[in-house]
Write a protein that holds these residues in place. Structure first.
Motif, PDB file in Angstrom:
ATOM      1  N   ALA A 104       0.852  -1.190   0.000  1.00  0.00           N
ATOM      2  CA  ALA A 104       0.000   0.000   0.000  1.00  0.00           C
ATOM      3  C   ALA A 104       0.885   1.236   0.000  1.00  0.00           C
ATOM      4  O   ALA A 104       2.054   1.178   0.375  1.00  0.00           O
ATOM      5  CB  ALA A 104      -0.913   0.003   1.222  1.00  0.00           C
ATOM      6  N   ASP A 105       0.306   2.356  -0.400  1.00  0.00           N
ATOM      7  CA  ASP A 105       1.077   3.605  -0.410  1.00  0.00           C
ATOM      8  C   ASP A 105       1.646   3.920   0.970  1.00  0.00           C
ATOM      9  O   ASP A 105       2.714   4.524   1.080  1.00  0.00           O
ATOM     10  CB  ASP A 105       0.190   4.761  -0.879  1.00  0.00           C
ATOM     11  CG  ASP A 105      -0.165   4.668  -2.362  1.00  0.00           C
ATOM     12  OD1 ASP A 105       0.520   3.909  -3.086  1.00  0.00           O
ATOM     13  OD2 ASP A 105      -1.125   5.346  -2.783  1.00  0.00           O
ATOM     14  N   THR A 106       0.928   3.501   1.999  1.00  0.00           N
ATOM     15  CA  THR A 106       1.373   3.789   3.367  1.00  0.00           C
ATOM     16  C   THR A 106       2.629   2.996   3.748  1.00  0.00           C
ATOM     17  O   THR A 106       3.252   3.288   4.769  1.00  0.00           O
ATOM     18  CB  THR A 106       0.254   3.469   4.369  1.00  0.00           C
ATOM     19  OG1 THR A 106      -0.215   2.120   4.144  1.00  0.00           O
ATOM     20  CG2 THR A 106      -0.911   4.425   4.200  1.00  0.00           C
ATOM     21  N   ASP A 107       2.995   2.004   2.938  1.00  0.00           N
ATOM     22  CA  ASP A 107       4.204   1.225   3.206  1.00  0.00           C
ATOM     23  C   ASP A 107       5.474   1.971   2.810  1.00  0.00           C
ATOM     24  O   ASP A 107       6.572   1.595   3.215  1.00  0.00           O
ATOM     25  CB  ASP A 107       4.170  -0.110   2.450  1.00  0.00           C
ATOM     26  CG  ASP A 107       3.125  -1.072   3.001  1.00  0.00           C
ATOM     27  OD1 ASP A 107       3.040  -1.183   4.242  1.00  0.00           O
ATOM     28  OD2 ASP A 107       2.410  -1.692   2.202  1.00  0.00           O
ATOM     29  N   LEU A 108       5.337   3.008   2.010  1.00  0.00           N
ATOM     30  CA  LEU A 108       6.505   3.753   1.543  1.00  0.00           C
ATOM     31  C   LEU A 108       7.173   4.484   2.697  1.00  0.00           C
ATOM     32  O   LEU A 108       6.570   5.344   3.334  1.00  0.00           O
ATOM     33  CB  LEU A 108       6.088   4.759   0.459  1.00  0.00           C
ATOM     34  CG  LEU A 108       7.196   5.645  -0.116  1.00  0.00           C
ATOM     35  CD1 LEU A 108       8.240   4.797  -0.856  1.00  0.00           C
ATOM     36  CD2 LEU A 108       6.599   6.705  -1.040  1.00  0.00           C
ATOM     37  N   LEU A 109       8.424   4.148   2.963  1.00  0.00           N
ATOM     38  CA  LEU A 109       9.164   4.808   4.033  1.00  0.00           C
ATOM     39  C   LEU A 109       9.631   6.188   3.573  1.00  0.00           C
ATOM     40  O   LEU A 109       9.920   6.389   2.388  1.00  0.00           O
ATOM     41  CB  LEU A 109      10.382   3.976   4.427  1.00  0.00           C
ATOM     42  CG  LEU A 109      10.114   2.581   5.003  1.00  0.00           C
ATOM     43  CD1 LEU A 109      11.443   1.894   5.340  1.00  0.00           C
ATOM     44  CD2 LEU A 109       9.225   2.655   6.232  1.00  0.00           C
ATOM     45  N   PRO A 110       9.737   7.154   4.501  1.00  0.00           N
ATOM     46  CA  PRO A 110      10.208   8.491   4.125  1.00  0.00           C
ATOM     47  C   PRO A 110      11.583   8.455   3.467  1.00  0.00           C
ATOM     48  O   PRO A 110      11.855   9.218   2.540  1.00  0.00           O
ATOM     49  CB  PRO A 110      10.254   9.232   5.468  1.00  0.00           C
ATOM     50  CG  PRO A 110       9.325   8.495   6.358  1.00  0.00           C
ATOM     51  CD  PRO A 110       9.356   7.066   5.926  1.00  0.00           C
ATOM     52  N   GLU A 111      12.447   7.560   3.938  1.00  0.00           N
ATOM     53  CA  GLU A 111      13.791   7.467   3.370  1.00  0.00           C
ATOM     54  C   GLU A 111      13.750   6.953   1.935  1.00  0.00           C
ATOM     55  O   GLU A 111      14.508   7.431   1.079  1.00  0.00           O
ATOM     56  CB  GLU A 111      14.665   6.553   4.230  1.00  0.00           C
ATOM     57  CG  GLU A 111      14.944   7.086   5.624  1.00  0.00           C
ATOM     58  CD  GLU A 111      13.873   6.716   6.646  1.00  0.00           C
ATOM     59  OE1 GLU A 111      14.112   6.932   7.850  1.00  0.00           O
ATOM     60  OE2 GLU A 111      12.797   6.206   6.249  1.00  0.00           O
ATOM     61  N   THR A 112      12.874   5.994   1.675  1.00  0.00           N
ATOM     62  CA  THR A 112      12.719   5.504   0.307  1.00  0.00           C
ATOM     63  C   THR A 112      12.165   6.605  -0.583  1.00  0.00           C
ATOM     64  O   THR A 112      12.607   6.789  -1.720  1.00  0.00           O
ATOM     65  CB  THR A 112      11.792   4.280   0.260  1.00  0.00           C
ATOM     66  OG1 THR A 112      12.328   3.245   1.091  1.00  0.00           O
ATOM     67  CG2 THR A 112      11.637   3.754  -1.158  1.00  0.00           C
ATOM     68  N   SER A 113      11.206   7.350  -0.058  1.00  0.00           N
ATOM     69  CA  SER A 113      10.635   8.466  -0.804  1.00  0.00           C
ATOM     70  C   SER A 113      11.707   9.498  -1.149  1.00  0.00           C
ATOM     71  O   SER A 113      11.753  10.021  -2.270  1.00  0.00           O
ATOM     72  CB  SER A 113       9.515   9.121   0.009  1.00  0.00           C
ATOM     73  OG  SER A 113       8.945  10.206  -0.685  1.00  0.00           O
ATOM     74  N   SER A 114      12.597   9.777  -0.197  1.00  0.00           N
ATOM     75  CA  SER A 114      13.685  10.729  -0.446  1.00  0.00           C
ATOM     76  C   SER A 114      14.624  10.203  -1.516  1.00  0.00           C
ATOM     77  O   SER A 114      15.066  10.957  -2.401  1.00  0.00           O
ATOM     78  CB  SER A 114      14.461  10.995   0.849  1.00  0.00           C
ATOM     79  OG  SER A 114      13.645  11.640   1.801  1.00  0.00           O
ATOM     80  N   TYR A 115      14.932   8.922  -1.451  1.00  0.00           N
ATOM     81  CA  TYR A 115      15.786   8.299  -2.471  1.00  0.00           C
ATOM     82  C   TYR A 115      15.167   8.444  -3.864  1.00  0.00           C
ATOM     83  O   TYR A 115      15.841   8.847  -4.821  1.00  0.00           O
ATOM     84  CB  TYR A 115      15.996   6.821  -2.137  1.00  0.00           C
ATOM     85  CG  TYR A 115      16.609   6.010  -3.249  1.00  0.00           C
ATOM     86  CD1 TYR A 115      17.866   6.314  -3.759  1.00  0.00           C
ATOM     87  CD2 TYR A 115      15.922   4.920  -3.793  1.00  0.00           C
ATOM     88  CE1 TYR A 115      18.428   5.559  -4.784  1.00  0.00           C
ATOM     89  CE2 TYR A 115      16.478   4.163  -4.809  1.00  0.00           C
ATOM     90  CZ  TYR A 115      17.721   4.484  -5.307  1.00  0.00           C
ATOM     91  OH  TYR A 115      18.269   3.737  -6.316  1.00  0.00           O
ATOM     92  N   LEU A 116      13.894   8.166  -3.954  1.00  0.00           N
ATOM     93  CA  LEU A 116      13.210   8.265  -5.247  1.00  0.00           C
ATOM     94  C   LEU A 116      13.185   9.702  -5.757  1.00  0.00           C
ATOM     95  O   LEU A 116      13.350   9.940  -6.962  1.00  0.00           O
ATOM     96  CB  LEU A 116      11.787   7.717  -5.125  1.00  0.00           C
ATOM     97  CG  LEU A 116      11.654   6.242  -4.742  1.00  0.00           C
ATOM     98  CD1 LEU A 116      10.187   5.846  -4.634  1.00  0.00           C
ATOM     99  CD2 LEU A 116      12.366   5.344  -5.756  1.00  0.00           C
ATOM    100  N   SER A 117      12.994  10.650  -4.870  1.00  0.00           N
ATOM    101  CA  SER A 117      12.979  12.068  -5.269  1.00  0.00           C
ATOM    102  C   SER A 117      14.338  12.507  -5.798  1.00  0.00           C
ATOM    103  O   SER A 117      14.434  13.220  -6.809  1.00  0.00           O
ATOM    104  CB  SER A 117      12.573  12.945  -4.088  1.00  0.00           C
ATOM    105  OG  SER A 117      11.251  12.685  -3.682  1.00  0.00           O
ATOM    106  N   ILE A 118      15.394  12.086  -5.106  1.00  0.00           N
ATOM    107  CA  ILE A 118      16.739  12.441  -5.553  1.00  0.00           C
ATOM    108  C   ILE A 118      17.037  11.811  -6.902  1.00  0.00           C
ATOM    109  O   ILE A 118      17.604  12.450  -7.799  1.00  0.00           O
ATOM    110  CB  ILE A 118      17.783  12.013  -4.508  1.00  0.00           C
ATOM    111  CG1 ILE A 118      17.612  12.836  -3.232  1.00  0.00           C
ATOM    112  CG2 ILE A 118      19.207  12.181  -5.068  1.00  0.00           C
ATOM    113  CD1 ILE A 118      18.449  12.328  -2.065  1.00  0.00           C
ATOM    114  N   MET A 119      16.658  10.562  -7.069  1.00  0.00           N
ATOM    115  CA  MET A 119      16.884   9.888  -8.346  1.00  0.00           C
ATOM    116  C   MET A 119      16.141  10.583  -9.474  1.00  0.00           C
ATOM    117  O   MET A 119      16.680  10.757 -10.580  1.00  0.00           O
ATOM    118  CB  MET A 119      16.459   8.424  -8.248  1.00  0.00           C
ATOM    119  CG  MET A 119      17.470   7.521  -7.557  1.00  0.00           C
ATOM    120  SD  MET A 119      19.079   7.468  -8.403  1.00  0.00           S
ATOM    121  CE  MET A 119      18.582   6.878 -10.044  1.00  0.00           C
TER     122      MET A 119
END
Length: 227
Positions: A104-119
């Motif tokens: 689920a979307d709620t499984d996305l960790l903030p750190e993973t989200s930051s990684y994806l944003s940087i990429m």
């Protein structure tokens, strides 16, 4: 790019802290439990969804038809060569489903989200930085990461019931061939020091960003629990 530059990129990936000082990965090589595997797989799901887009962004930055062909060919293979059920993200979703898990979307960790944003920022910056980020710092890096996680998975599977590891096998085979194609593309287009510097810069930024992914895993699952 000369063979020397390719070797330089490979060595730099191999000695980066994401592989050499990754406490979460190192601990799971010694012993992993089912919760660890599920956590890693769910975060990798979000990366897998974004992965195809990274190649699309990179392709859009180039006017070279030859370069676009290499990148789109990688995308085509990631998407199961036209078979939705064989797309890598579908195989991962099925693997999780066989474990009784959903994402689920709620499984996305903030750190993973930051990684994806940087990429996303890197692969939209310039073509050569994008190649460094999705080539050495992803296709080649993932071959090494997935190899270590596959070994941990097999050890865990010897102790607890788990689905067959098609997800790992498919990704390891794809990462091997895709890494070769990306290195060959870099060799073709990064023909001067400025372009090689941009490739290197994108690679290092992406490797540093990948550390965030594991920082999230370490925060959520810092200790090993027997499976």
């Amino acid at each position: 790019m000369t063979g020397k530059f390719r070797e330089e990129l490979s060595v730099e990936v191999g000695k980066h802290p994401v592989l050499t000082a990754n406490h979460w990965l190192e601990q799971r090589e010694r012993r992993m439990d089912r919760r660890d595997l599920t956590l890693w797989l769910k975060q990798e799901y979000f990366v897998s969804v974004a992965f195809v887009n990274w190649f699309l962004y990179a392709a859009a930055l180039s006017d070279s038809v030859d370069s676009k062909i290499v990148l789109v060919q990688n995308i085509w293979e990631e998407l199961g060569e036209g078979r939705p059920e064989e797309a890598h993200v579908s195989i991962l979703r099925r693997f999780l489903s066989e474990m009784g898990e959903t994402v689920a979307d709620t499984d996305l960790l903030p750190e993973t989200s930051s990684y994806l944003s940087i990429m996303r920022r890197i692969v939209n910056s310039n073509f050569y930085s994008a190649l460094g980020a999705i080539g050495p710092a992803n296709e080649y890096l993932l071959k090494l990461e997935y190899g270590r996680m596959f070994a941990s998975y097999r050890e865990l599977k010897s102790r607890v019931p788990l689905p067959e590891g098609k997800f790992f096998q498919v990704n390891l085979e794809a990462d091997e061939s895709h890494a070769e194609k990306m290195f060959a593309l870099i060799e073709t287009v990064a023909i001067d020091s400025e372009k090689r510097d941009q490739v290197r810069e994108g690679m290092v930024q992406a490797l540093d960003a990948r550390l965030l992914f594991y920082e999230g895993l370490q925060r959520v699952s810092p200790l090993i629990v027997s499976g």
